[in-house]
Design a protein around this motif. Structure first.
Motif, short mmCIF file in Angstrom:
data_model
loop_
_atom_site.label_atom_id
_atom_site.label_comp_id
_atom_site.label_asym_id
_atom_site.label_seq_id
_atom_site.Cartn_x
_atom_site.Cartn_y
_atom_site.Cartn_z
N LYS A 1 -0.13 3.38 3.67
CA LYS A 1 0.29 2.01 4.00
C LYS A 1 1.73 1.77 3.57
O LYS A 1 2.18 2.29 2.56
CB LYS A 1 -0.63 1.00 3.31
CG LYS A 1 -2.09 1.15 3.70
CD LYS A 1 -2.95 0.09 3.03
CE LYS A 1 -4.44 0.33 3.30
NZ LYS A 1 -4.75 0.32 4.74
N GLN A 2 2.42 0.97 4.34
CA GLN A 2 3.76 0.55 3.97
C GLN A 2 3.64 -0.57 2.94
O GLN A 2 2.91 -1.54 3.15
CB GLN A 2 4.53 0.04 5.19
CG GLN A 2 5.95 -0.44 4.87
CD GLN A 2 6.65 -1.03 6.07
OE1 GLN A 2 6.09 -1.10 7.17
NE2 GLN A 2 7.89 -1.45 5.88
N VAL A 3 4.34 -0.44 1.84
CA VAL A 3 4.28 -1.43 0.77
C VAL A 3 5.55 -2.28 0.81
O VAL A 3 6.66 -1.77 0.64
CB VAL A 3 4.14 -0.76 -0.61
CG1 VAL A 3 4.14 -1.81 -1.71
CG2 VAL A 3 2.85 0.05 -0.65
N VAL A 4 5.36 -3.57 1.06
CA VAL A 4 6.50 -4.49 1.12
C VAL A 4 6.36 -5.46 -0.05
O VAL A 4 5.89 -6.59 0.08
CB VAL A 4 6.53 -5.25 2.47
CG1 VAL A 4 7.79 -6.11 2.56
CG2 VAL A 4 6.47 -4.27 3.62
N LEU B 1 13.38 0.57 -13.67
CA LEU B 1 14.40 1.62 -13.72
C LEU B 1 14.68 2.16 -12.33
O LEU B 1 15.82 2.48 -11.99
CB LEU B 1 13.93 2.76 -14.65
CG LEU B 1 13.80 2.39 -16.14
CD1 LEU B 1 13.28 3.59 -16.92
CD2 LEU B 1 15.15 1.93 -16.68
N ILE B 2 13.62 2.29 -11.53
CA ILE B 2 13.77 2.76 -10.16
C ILE B 2 13.54 1.59 -9.22
O ILE B 2 12.45 1.00 -9.22
CB ILE B 2 12.78 3.90 -9.85
CG1 ILE B 2 13.02 5.08 -10.78
CG2 ILE B 2 12.89 4.33 -8.38
CD1 ILE B 2 12.04 6.22 -10.59
N GLN B 3 14.54 1.23 -8.44
CA GLN B 3 14.43 0.12 -7.50
C GLN B 3 13.87 0.61 -6.17
O GLN B 3 14.58 1.18 -5.35
CB GLN B 3 15.79 -0.55 -7.32
CG GLN B 3 16.30 -1.27 -8.56
CD GLN B 3 15.41 -2.47 -8.89
OE1 GLN B 3 15.28 -3.41 -8.12
NE2 GLN B 3 14.81 -2.43 -10.08
N ARG B 4 12.59 0.40 -5.99
CA ARG B 4 11.91 0.83 -4.77
C ARG B 4 12.43 0.05 -3.56
O ARG B 4 12.72 -1.14 -3.64
CB ARG B 4 10.40 0.59 -4.94
CG ARG B 4 9.54 1.07 -3.78
CD ARG B 4 8.08 0.73 -4.02
NE ARG B 4 7.87 -0.72 -4.08
CZ ARG B 4 7.70 -1.39 -5.21
NH1 ARG B 4 7.73 -0.77 -6.38
NH2 ARG B 4 7.53 -2.70 -5.19
N HIS B 5 12.53 0.73 -2.41
CA HIS B 5 12.99 0.07 -1.19
C HIS B 5 11.96 -0.96 -0.74
O HIS B 5 10.75 -0.75 -0.82
CB HIS B 5 13.20 1.08 -0.07
CG HIS B 5 13.47 0.44 1.26
ND1 HIS B 5 14.66 -0.20 1.55
CD2 HIS B 5 12.67 0.31 2.36
CE1 HIS B 5 14.60 -0.68 2.78
NE2 HIS B 5 13.42 -0.39 3.30
N CYS B 6 12.47 -2.10 -0.26
CA CYS B 6 11.61 -3.15 0.26
C CYS B 6 12.20 -3.66 1.58
O CYS B 6 13.39 -3.99 1.64
CB CYS B 6 11.48 -4.29 -0.75
SG CYS B 6 10.54 -5.71 -0.15
N ASP B 7 11.39 -3.69 2.60
CA ASP B 7 11.83 -4.17 3.91
C ASP B 7 11.97 -5.69 3.84
O ASP B 7 11.01 -6.44 4.02
CB ASP B 7 10.80 -3.78 4.98
CG ASP B 7 11.28 -4.09 6.39
OD1 ASP B 7 12.11 -5.02 6.55
OD2 ASP B 7 10.82 -3.42 7.33
N ARG B 8 13.18 -6.17 3.58
CA ARG B 8 13.41 -7.60 3.38
C ARG B 8 13.16 -8.41 4.66
O ARG B 8 12.76 -9.57 4.59
CB ARG B 8 14.85 -7.83 2.90
CG ARG B 8 15.14 -7.22 1.54
CD ARG B 8 14.45 -8.00 0.43
NE ARG B 8 14.66 -7.37 -0.88
CZ ARG B 8 14.28 -7.91 -2.04
NH1 ARG B 8 13.64 -9.07 -2.04
NH2 ARG B 8 14.50 -7.29 -3.18
N HIS B 9 13.40 -7.81 5.80
CA HIS B 9 13.17 -8.51 7.06
C HIS B 9 11.67 -8.78 7.25
O HIS B 9 11.26 -9.90 7.59
CB HIS B 9 13.71 -7.69 8.24
CG HIS B 9 13.47 -8.34 9.57
ND1 HIS B 9 14.16 -9.45 10.00
CD2 HIS B 9 12.59 -8.02 10.57
CE1 HIS B 9 13.73 -9.81 11.20
NE2 HIS B 9 12.78 -8.95 11.58
#
Length: 254
Positions: free
Chosen positions: A189-192, A200-208
């Protein structure tokens, strides 16, 4: 007044065959199913004490007893689940909302030791937390009740365990890498979920895509138009959850 507190004919047609007591159903055939459902809807919408229920609905004690029986047997949940089969599972959004528990909701008889009625104490007093999920169109798909002070992740453990959605949208309260994010990613699953600034690690987040999360806030606004849900008056979590399922079914029917 009648439109706000009663079912339209088209709404009744969609649920009448999902209720016990219908013609051809095992047991006694009920002659007042619609009147009973509208009585419960009236009270849920207005939040009035049961004894103030208009006389046209019959003896309030009979209505309340039947409500409890249907809640216990899962009738309200069954209607909701049937309607929710039309959910758009492209993604799922999860959030929670705290409702104040009226003093009359406390003091339920504890017939079974350890049974929690989902009422807790927080800074605001007695409260219940409603955990909910909605689909990609903002329609409700699931609920879980906990005491008001419970962390949001408890609801996520229950509601996201078997979600068929391809993506999960939630706010920073659900940013738990090992407990939630990793299991969801392993399930494909895509996690938004925006990462906390302290990570410490900034996970990518689909802001749109994350902008669509306002849909679950909109749903809670609709749910709390029902005054008996915006403030909890029911002593048992079972009956309160039954009222939530009914209100959520009305959202689907609209």
């Amino acid at each position: 007044m009648k439109e706000r507190h009663a079912l339209r004919d088209d709404q009744w047609e969609r649920i009448k065959d999902l209720l016990p007591g219908r013609v051809g159903h095992v047991g006694v055939t009920a002659v007042d199913n619609r009147l009973f459902v509208e009585a419960v809807l009236y009270r849920t919408r207005t939040g009035m004490p049961w004894r103030d229920l208009p006389k046209r609905f019959g003896d309030f004690r009979v209505v309340h007893t039947r409500l409890s029986r249907w809640s216990k047997s899962g009738v309200w949940e069954g209607v909701f689940r049937r309607l929710a089969q039309d959910a758009d599972n492209e993604w799922v959004m999860i959030d929670s909302s705290i409702v104040r528990a009226h003093q009359h909701s406390a003091g339920a008889i504890k017939k079974v030791p350890g049974v929690c009625q989902a009422i807790g104490r927080s800074r605001g007093g007695l409260s219940t937390k409603i955990h909910a999920t909605v689909d990609a169109l903002g329609n409700p798909t699931g609920f879980h009740l906990t005491p008001g002070q419970t962390h949001d992740l408890v609801g996520a453990d229950v509601l996201l365990a078997h979600s068929p959605a391809d993506a999960v949208l939630a706010d920073k309260a659900y940013d738990a890498q090992e407990r939630l994010v990793e299991p969801l990613e392993k399930a494909g699953k895509q996690v938004v979920i925006p990462p906390r600034s302290t990570n410490l690690i900034q996970r990518h987040c689909d802001r749109h895509l994350y902008q669509a999360r306002h849909l679950i806030e909109n749903f809670f606004a609709k749910l709390k138009q029902f005054r008996a849900i915006a403030t909890r008056y029911d002593k048992t979590a079972r009956n309160f959850l039954g009222a939530i399922y009914l209100a959520a079914s009305i959202v689907w029917l609209n």
